[in-house]
Design an enzyme around this catalytic site. Structure first.
Site, PDB file in Angstrom:
ATOM      1  NE  ARG A 162      -3.362   2.566   2.522  1.00 35.14           N
ATOM      2  CZ  ARG A 162      -3.317   3.418   3.543  1.00 35.14           C
ATOM      3  NH1 ARG A 162      -2.699   3.113   4.666  1.00 35.14           N
ATOM      4  NH2 ARG A 162      -3.918   4.586   3.458  1.00 35.14           N
TER       5      ARG A 162
ATOM      6  CG  HIS B 176      -1.190   8.968   3.329  1.00 38.05           C
ATOM      7  ND1 HIS B 176      -1.316   7.619   3.595  1.00 38.05           N
ATOM      8  CD2 HIS B 176      -0.816   9.521   4.497  1.00 38.05           C
ATOM      9  CE1 HIS B 176      -1.016   7.373   4.866  1.00 38.05           C
ATOM     10  NE2 HIS B 176      -0.717   8.522   5.436  1.00 38.05           N
TER      11      HIS B 176
ATOM     12  CD  GLU C  57      -5.013   7.706   9.778  1.00 37.72           C
ATOM     13  OE1 GLU C  57      -4.529   8.766  10.204  1.00 37.72           O
ATOM     14  OE2 GLU C  57      -4.705   6.587  10.240  1.00 37.72           O
TER      15      GLU C  57
ATOM     16  CG  ASN D 227      -5.343   3.589   8.326  1.00 36.60           C
ATOM     17  OD1 ASN D 227      -5.458   2.618   7.582  1.00 36.60           O
ATOM     18  ND2 ASN D 227      -4.876   4.751   7.919  1.00 36.60           N
TER      19      ASN D 227
ATOM     20  CE1 TYR E 295      -1.995   3.632  12.539  1.00 32.10           C
ATOM     21  CE2 TYR E 295       0.069   2.715  13.337  1.00 32.10           C
ATOM     22  CZ  TYR E 295      -0.692   3.250  12.311  1.00 32.10           C
ATOM     23  OH  TYR E 295      -0.145   3.395  11.056  1.00 32.10           O
TER      24      TYR E 295
ATOM     25  CD  GLU F  33      -1.644   4.036   7.972  1.00 33.54           C
ATOM     26  OE1 GLU F  33      -1.376   4.434   9.124  1.00 33.54           O
ATOM     27  OE2 GLU F  33      -1.825   4.789   7.015  1.00 33.54           O
TER      28      GLU F  33
HETATM   29  C1  NOJ Z   1      -1.584   6.960  10.303  1.00 26.43           C
HETATM   30  C2  NOJ Z   1      -1.129   7.731   9.099  1.00 26.43           C
HETATM   31  O1  NOJ Z   1      -1.891   7.363   7.994  1.00 26.43           O
HETATM   32  C3  NOJ Z   1       0.351   7.582   8.818  1.00 26.43           C
HETATM   33  O2  NOJ Z   1       0.714   8.539   7.866  1.00 26.43           O
HETATM   34  C4  NOJ Z   1       1.135   7.716  10.096  1.00 26.43           C
HETATM   35  O3  NOJ Z   1       2.509   7.715   9.860  1.00 26.43           O
HETATM   36  C5  NOJ Z   1       0.746   6.580  11.027  1.00 26.43           C
HETATM   37  N1  NOJ Z   1      -0.658   6.711  11.341  1.00 26.43           N
HETATM   38  C6  NOJ Z   1       1.514   6.565  12.335  1.00 26.43           C
HETATM   39  O4  NOJ Z   1       1.237   7.710  13.037  1.00 26.43           O
END
Ligand code: NOJ
Length: 517
Positions: free
Chosen positions: A99, A144, A189, A331, A333, A402
């Protein structure tokens, strides 16, 4: 002094039952594995071959700089020149897909579709051709975050004309690159674009027009996405036969206590954070989530605004946006705790997105902490995100577009390995509960420019030496763990690559030793 890695040819599997960390789990048939990057974060070549300036070029060249370490993406990982090495890394890992994002100002230097920069188009065609040789599927993101500066001068994402400008850009991509791409993401995002870029000062263009600009942006981003999706569906899908989706950042917000108030605080946080973008596209009813409409309208009235600061989506807008995604790009985290505090006095700007949400969001200090202040390891939150998407949006096909962990550097990244294993386990938990998850994408293939944090947070499976002119890339230990997951289509928590990092003093670099795959 430098470090080098050595990998024994035969990976050792830890057979010692005492050290056993859990059971081996299989991925579903046809499940796809990838890794991700974004143009501004890796490419460099900021002013080469006719590329125009983006808002990040402008931001990083400002003095005083808004970037933590004063760095820029002028060269970054130099992928504009090193893309063949990048593709070799993808092949080393055994990725099914990669990606990457396309830089709007590299294709359209002024943002508008009157002048196409063929050198920019060729860069992506060359990258894709190199990937084709290795059988790696391109998964392309159109936007992006590197908006052409020329469009920002006109208000960027707060100007409704951007809906057409984005669709014009999408058309050029479908015409010139579309024949080679089967998986598209329109926009990466939206919340971070809108809230962080326009409603606060966390991302370019640092507008900080709190409580106003993030909502203007939200409506325009949704309509721009929908227009690009419909363009593809009506004019390209039959011939090119690809899928188009959107990537939404989904943090899990968990109620900090059992109280009703905290339950609602967590729900509101999820609705402001990602429901704001997911609901209009994926829910049956469409439109912004009810909580978001209600909160912004009532706060706006209290504050003396003649109408809600959240622009209305007309019946036609709702219909235009609804259903415009072939998959949900997630995405994700981390997780945060949410609670409601009766008095938000002084906590947030008024008006603002955070004040409208009226929730207090905190970390749990017991959760493992990464190098990024916002990122902690909370795998069960990942499962909850996936299950919530299934529940709210009728179990759409999901690509995790992500997921990853940041460290402060070093090749022995056991913290990243632990995160990767736990999050893959959490994904399999959601899968076993019926979530339709098609693929997983590690962020990131290599270290890169982490926006306002510059190069202080390392997310790469590959380390990049930003001090070397050739931006040497070296696989971290996690790269070998991920490679084995992909090779075996299994997550074996006991798998240990025999990975040794040697520190060599006053030596000359021996590339053969580093060529470990
Ligand atoms: C989401 C973002 O899409 C990406 O650009 C960023 O580096 C990562 N999170 C980590 O923060």
């Amino acid at each position: 002094m430098y470090t080098r890695t050595l990998l024994c040819l035969l990976p050792l599997i830890c057979l010692n039952g005492v050290l056993s960390k859990g059971r081996v789990r299989k991925f579903p048939p046809n499940f796809l594995f990838g890794a991700s990057t974004a143009a501004y974060q890796i490419e460099g070549g900021w002013n080469e071959d006719g590329k125009g300036q983006s808002i990040w070029d402008v931001a990083t060249h400002q003095r005083p700089t808004p970037i933590k370490d004063g760095s820029t993406g002028d060269i970054a990982a130099d992928s504009y020149h090193m893309y063949k090495r990048d593709v070799a890394m993808m092949a080393e890992l055994g990725l099914d897909f990669y990606r990457f994002s396309i830089s709007w100002p590299r294709i359209l230097p002024n943002g508008f579709a009157d002048k196409v920069n063929q050198a920019g188009v060729d860069y992506y065609l060359n990258l894709i051709e190199e990937m084709e040789k290795r059988n790696i599927t391109p998964f392309a993101t159109m936007y992006h975050w590197d908006l052409p500066q020329n469009l920002q001068k006109l208000g960027g994402w707060t100007n409704p004309h951007i809906i057409d400008w984005f669709a014009d850009y999408a058309k050029i991509l479908f015409d010139r690159i579309g024949p080679k791409v089967k998986l598209w993401i329109t926009i990466n995002e939206p919340k971070q674009i809108c809230y962080e870029g326009y409603g606060s000062d966390a991302k370019a263009p640092f507008l900080n027009a709190t409580g106003i600009a993030e909502y203007l942006c939200a409506k325009n981003v949704l309509l721009a996405h929908a227009k690009a999706y419909r363009l593809y569906n009506e004019h390209y899908k039959k011939i090119q036969n690809g899928s188009v989706g959107i990537s939404i950042s989904c943090t899990w917000y968990e109620a900090a206590s059992d109280s009703n108030d905290d339950f609602h605080a967590a729900e509101d946080a999820r609705m402001f954070d990602w429901g704001q973008f997911a609901h209009p596209i994926f829910s049956k009813a469409g439109d912004f989530p009810e909580q978001v409409r209600r909160n912004v309208a009532s706060k706006s009235a209290e504050q003396g605004f003649p109408r809600s600061r959240l622009p209305k989506l007309s019946t036609k807008d709702v219909a235009t946006i609804k259903g415009t995604s072939d998959f949900f790009g997630v995405n994700t985290y981390t997780t945060k705790l949410a609670y409601r505090d009766a008095s938000l006095d002084g906590m947030y700007a008024v008006p603002s997105y955070m004040d409208d949400m009226s929730a207090v969001l905190v970390k749990d200090p017991t959760w493992p902490q990464s190098q990024s202040s916002w990122l902690q390891e909370v795998p069960w939150g990942f499962t909850k995100v996936l299950k919530e998407i299934k529940k709210l949006y009728n179990n759409p096909p999901v690509y995790v577009t992500e997921n990853g962990w940041s460290s402060d550097g070093g090749l022995l990244d056991d913290d990243r390995i632990s995160y990767l294993r736990h999050y893959l386990g959490a994904l399999l938990d959601a899968y076993s509960e019926g979530c339709d998850i098609r693929g997983y994408t590690a962020w990131s293939l290599m270290d890169n420019f982490e926006w306002k944090s510059g190069y202080t947070e390392k997310f790469g499976l590959y380390e990049v030496d930003f001090s070397s002119p050739d931006r040497t890339r070296t696989p971290r230990k996690s790269a070998f763990v991920y490679k084995e997951v992909i090779r075996s289509r299994k997550m074996d928590p006991n798998y240990e690559p025999n990975y040794v990092v040697e520190t060599v003093e006053h030596g000359t670099k021996d590339d053969d030793d580093n060529d470990v795959f």
